[in-house]
Scaffold this active site. Structure first.
Site, PDB file in Angstrom:
ATOM      1  N   SER A 192      40.628  40.381   4.205  1.00 48.47           N
ATOM      2  CA  SER A 192      41.332  39.144   3.821  1.00 48.47           C
ATOM      3  C   SER A 192      42.123  39.302   2.525  1.00 48.47           C
ATOM      4  CB  SER A 192      40.345  37.977   3.694  1.00 48.47           C
ATOM      5  OG  SER A 192      39.678  37.751   4.919  1.00 48.47           O
ATOM      6  N   ARG A 193      42.550  40.500   2.253  1.00 44.95           N
ATOM      7  CA  ARG A 193      43.375  40.806   1.073  1.00 44.95           C
ATOM      8  C   ARG A 193      42.638  40.595  -0.246  1.00 44.95           C
ATOM      9  NH1 ARG A 193      45.626  43.002   4.564  1.00 44.95           N
ATOM     10  NH2 ARG A 193      47.861  43.088   5.003  1.00 44.95           N
ATOM     11  N   LEU A 194      41.316  40.497  -0.203  1.00 43.19           N
ATOM     12  CA  LEU A 194      40.530  40.374  -1.436  1.00 43.19           C
ATOM     13  C   LEU A 194      40.121  41.780  -1.888  1.00 43.19           C
ATOM     14  CD1 LEU A 194      38.391  37.221  -0.599  1.00 43.19           C
ATOM     15  CD2 LEU A 194      40.460  37.380  -1.998  1.00 43.19           C
TER      16      LEU A 194
END
Length: 215
Positions: A192-194
């Site tokens: 999730s692009r974290l």
């Protein structure tokens, strides 16, 4: 204007994590850990890195070069001193290196000052190269406009005849550069692009501060 087909391209990263408690205390040790994993993964040309330089007035340029060695003193690569990057490093001796190991979902960004490698280091590496690469380094006026490929091929033939007996020694316009890191960021892709981003910043006394950056 957004191209939806391009914008829709995305990959969710889930291979690994990067936590402060697991990070090495100095960046070269952390780089060595990741480097060994890259080698074990048998990726093609894992030493390929983007080298970004700029002119004295801040005009940037970038290209791919090959890492040839690294240690506590810095990251070593070789090139033509009269090339565009060579002229820019003469004007502004600072650079950024970027490694992207897609298969491991990792990036490493290295920012620092640049100095020429010692003549003995450059001589030793140049003489270890294949004959064709050595002649090519002499024949090519890198980054300069030439009339056509025939110019290069004819120059190579001339040098092969001239140097058939002695072999080519290292020309003065060719050698190594060492990027001495001041800031090093390790990026590990996460879901999730974290993403995990740990940055090492050089402090007074040559100690390193480790910081987590927001993705």
């Amino acid at each position: 204007m957004i191209n939806q087909k391009i914008a829709a391209l995305r990959q969710d990263y889930k291979r690994a994590t990067l936590d402060e408690q697991d990070a090495a205390p100095v960046p070269v040790a952390q780089f060595e850990r990741w480097w060994q994993e890259v080698i074990q993964s048998e990726l093609e040309e894992p030493n390929a890195m983007t080298l970004a330089t700029s002119t004295a007035d801040g005009r940037p340029s970038a290209r791919i070069v090959l890492l040839k060695s690294f240690d506590e003193q810095g990251f070593l690569f070789f090139t033509n001193y009269d090339s565009r990057k060579g002229h820019e490093l003469a004007e502004n001796p600072r650079a950024t290196l970027l490694f992207f190991w897609k298969e491991l979902e990792r990036q490493v960004r290295i920012e620092g000052t640049v100095t020429k490698a010692g003549a003995a280091v450059s001589d030793a590496y140049f003489l270890s190269r294949p004959m064709g690469s050595r002649i090519g380094a002499i024949a090519s006026p890198q980054s300069q406009v030439i009339p056509g490929r025939d110019f290069l091929e004819n120059r190579v033939l001339e040098l092969e005849r001239e140097l058939a007996q002695t072999g080519p020694g290292r020309p003065e316009h060719w050698g190594g550069y060492v990027v001495k890191p001041e800031v090093v960021e390790f990026w590990q892709g996460r879901s999730s692009r974290l993403h995990d981003r740990l940055r090492y910043v050089l402090q007074e006394g040559n100690s390193w501060k480790i910081e987590r950056l927001a993705p």
